[in-house]
Design a protein around this motif. Structure first.
Motif, short mmCIF file in Angstrom:
data_model
loop_
_atom_site.label_atom_id
_atom_site.label_comp_id
_atom_site.label_asym_id
_atom_site.label_seq_id
_atom_site.Cartn_x
_atom_site.Cartn_y
_atom_site.Cartn_z
N LEU A 262 0.73 -1.25 -0.10
CA LEU A 262 -0.09 0.70 -0.05
C LEU A 262 0.85 1.30 0.05
N ILE A 263 2.13 1.04 1.04
CA ILE A 263 1.99 2.27 0.62
C ILE A 263 3.05 2.73 -0.44
N ALA A 264 4.40 1.27 -1.64
CA ALA A 264 4.88 1.45 -2.32
C ALA A 264 3.42 1.84 -3.85
N ASP A 265 2.72 1.94 -3.32
CA ASP A 265 1.17 2.63 -4.69
C ASP A 265 0.98 4.11 -4.23
N SER A 266 1.05 4.41 -3.17
CA SER A 266 0.58 5.88 -2.70
C SER A 266 2.14 6.46 -3.50
N LEU A 267 3.33 5.76 -3.39
CA LEU A 267 4.14 6.44 -3.73
C LEU A 267 4.59 6.54 -5.04
N CYS A 268 3.82 5.69 -5.56
CA CYS A 268 3.26 5.63 -7.24
C CYS A 268 4.79 4.77 -7.44
N MET A 269 5.19 3.19 -7.35
CA MET A 269 6.54 2.63 -7.39
C MET A 269 6.39 1.41 -7.22
N SER A 270 7.28 0.61 -7.07
CA SER A 270 6.81 -1.13 -6.95
C SER A 270 6.99 -1.11 -5.75
N VAL A 271 7.55 -1.69 -5.24
CA VAL A 271 7.76 -2.62 -4.07
C VAL A 271 9.29 -3.15 -4.19
N ARG A 272 9.38 -3.43 -4.98
CA ARG A 272 11.12 -3.57 -4.98
C ARG A 272 11.68 -2.47 -4.95
#
Length: 344
Positions: A262-272
């Protein structure tokens, strides 16, 4: 402006409220000396002010003017410059909707203490102000003043931008109702609800469509690019861990899940990509979440307004025992021992 680690407020707001009360250089100098704030910092554009200093500023202003609603009254006279470069972008935006959206998107470049959020509801467009978790508990007076300052400023500036009075449909404030509350309805020219779950201005959708008198495409694109670069600095520069912490703090404050996905999505990037950026700064997502939870837990414990069960829930723990175990790992003390130390 790219180096914010702990919650800070933009110097523009502090400068504006001080100058609105101190009418000349001598008075300003005396006031700054009283609160131990170097006067030259007021004219440092990129300066960030810690929340304990903001608390001293507003407490001293309250004492000086004999008025509780310092933030509200100062905000009702504020100009766009109080929001720094974001204020310049707001001035040249095509319409009020775009101006408010830009405020919400880019204010993080200047302050991580308050988040602006624009939302569409069935019969209104809302501008919500969300203080960083823990501020309200640790420094309640300055938290309220900053939120109310920005609410009043947003309304006053909106009216100036479109060259006509703008009044919200209603106002919600996430603080207790003061003894003298008539000032609020007089200023907002709308019904005001206190003790709300959050602080919001409700605007009629048609108001958001109003054109801004000073709109300029050339300046708009220039300022927007400058702020995009500033935001990129926050995302890709040495402040990335602070950006992650901010997102975690926001989700904890909303009592919502703060998984890495969810945090990665909110920052518009992948988890990796998120993991790689944190790794380059010598940290990990788990470490940052634990650090935020530790800070928020200590702030809530010091505030003495919540019991262990409530704090456990706020931090996303399923039961008190899991929270107690985590707290002892963070501090070396169990919550009860920590609370007793605060009373000494």
């Amino acid at each position: 402006m790219c180096q914010m680690e702990f919650p800070t407020e933009y110097i523009g707001l502090v400068k504006d409220v001080i100058y609105s009360v101190c009418r000349d250089e001598e008075a300003t100098g005396k006031f700054c000396k009283k609160i131990n704030l170097p006067i030259e910092e007021l004219d440092t554009p990129s300066m960030q002010v810690r929340l304990d200093v903001v608390e001293r500023v507003f407490s001293a202003l309250r004492q000086q003017v004999g008025q509780e609603h310092v933030g509200l009254l100062c905000g009702s006279k504020a100009s766009e410059s109080v929001w720094g470069l974001v204020g310049h972008l707001v001035q040249v935006s095509p319409n009020l909707q775009a101006a408010m959206a830009n405020l919400c998107q880019y204010y993080i470049c200047f302050s991580n203490a308050v988040e602006f959020k624009l939302q569409q509801e069935p019969d209104a467009t809302t501008l919500e102000l969300i203080p960083v978790p823990g501020w309200k508990e640790e420094y309640p007076y300055s938290c309220r003043q900053c939120v109310e300052f920005n609410m009043a400023a947003a309304l006053h500036i909106a009216s100036n931008l479109v060259k006509q009075p703008i009044a919200p449909k209603k106002v919600e404030i996430a603080f207790i109702q003061p003894k003298e509350s008539s000032t609020y309805e007089l200023l907002f020219k709308a019904p005001v609800k206190f003790n709300a779950t959050t602080s919001k201005l409700y605007f009629a959708p048609q108001a958001m469509k109003l054109s801004i008198a000073g709109s300029c495409t050339v300046l708009y694109n220039k300022f927007k690019q400058m702020l995009q670069d500033e935001l990129l600095c926050s995302t890709l520069g040495g402040n990335f861990r602070s950006l992650v912490k901010r997102e975690v703090q926001k989700r904890l404050g909303e009592h919502t899940a703060c998984s890495i996905e969810l945090i990665a999505d909110s920052l518009c990037m992948s988890v990796r990509s998120l993991q790689r950026r944190l790794s380059l700064e010598g940290t990990s997502f788990h470490q940052e979440v634990e650090e935020v939870k530790k800070q928020v837990a200590q702030q809530l414990m010091k505030a003495k307004q919540y019991n262990i069960s409530e704090i456990s829930f706020m931090l996303g723990y399923n039961d008190c025992s899991a929270f107690r175990k985590a707290f002892k790992k963070w501090t070396g003390l169990n919550p009860k021992a920590f609370s007793m130390l605060q009373q000494v």
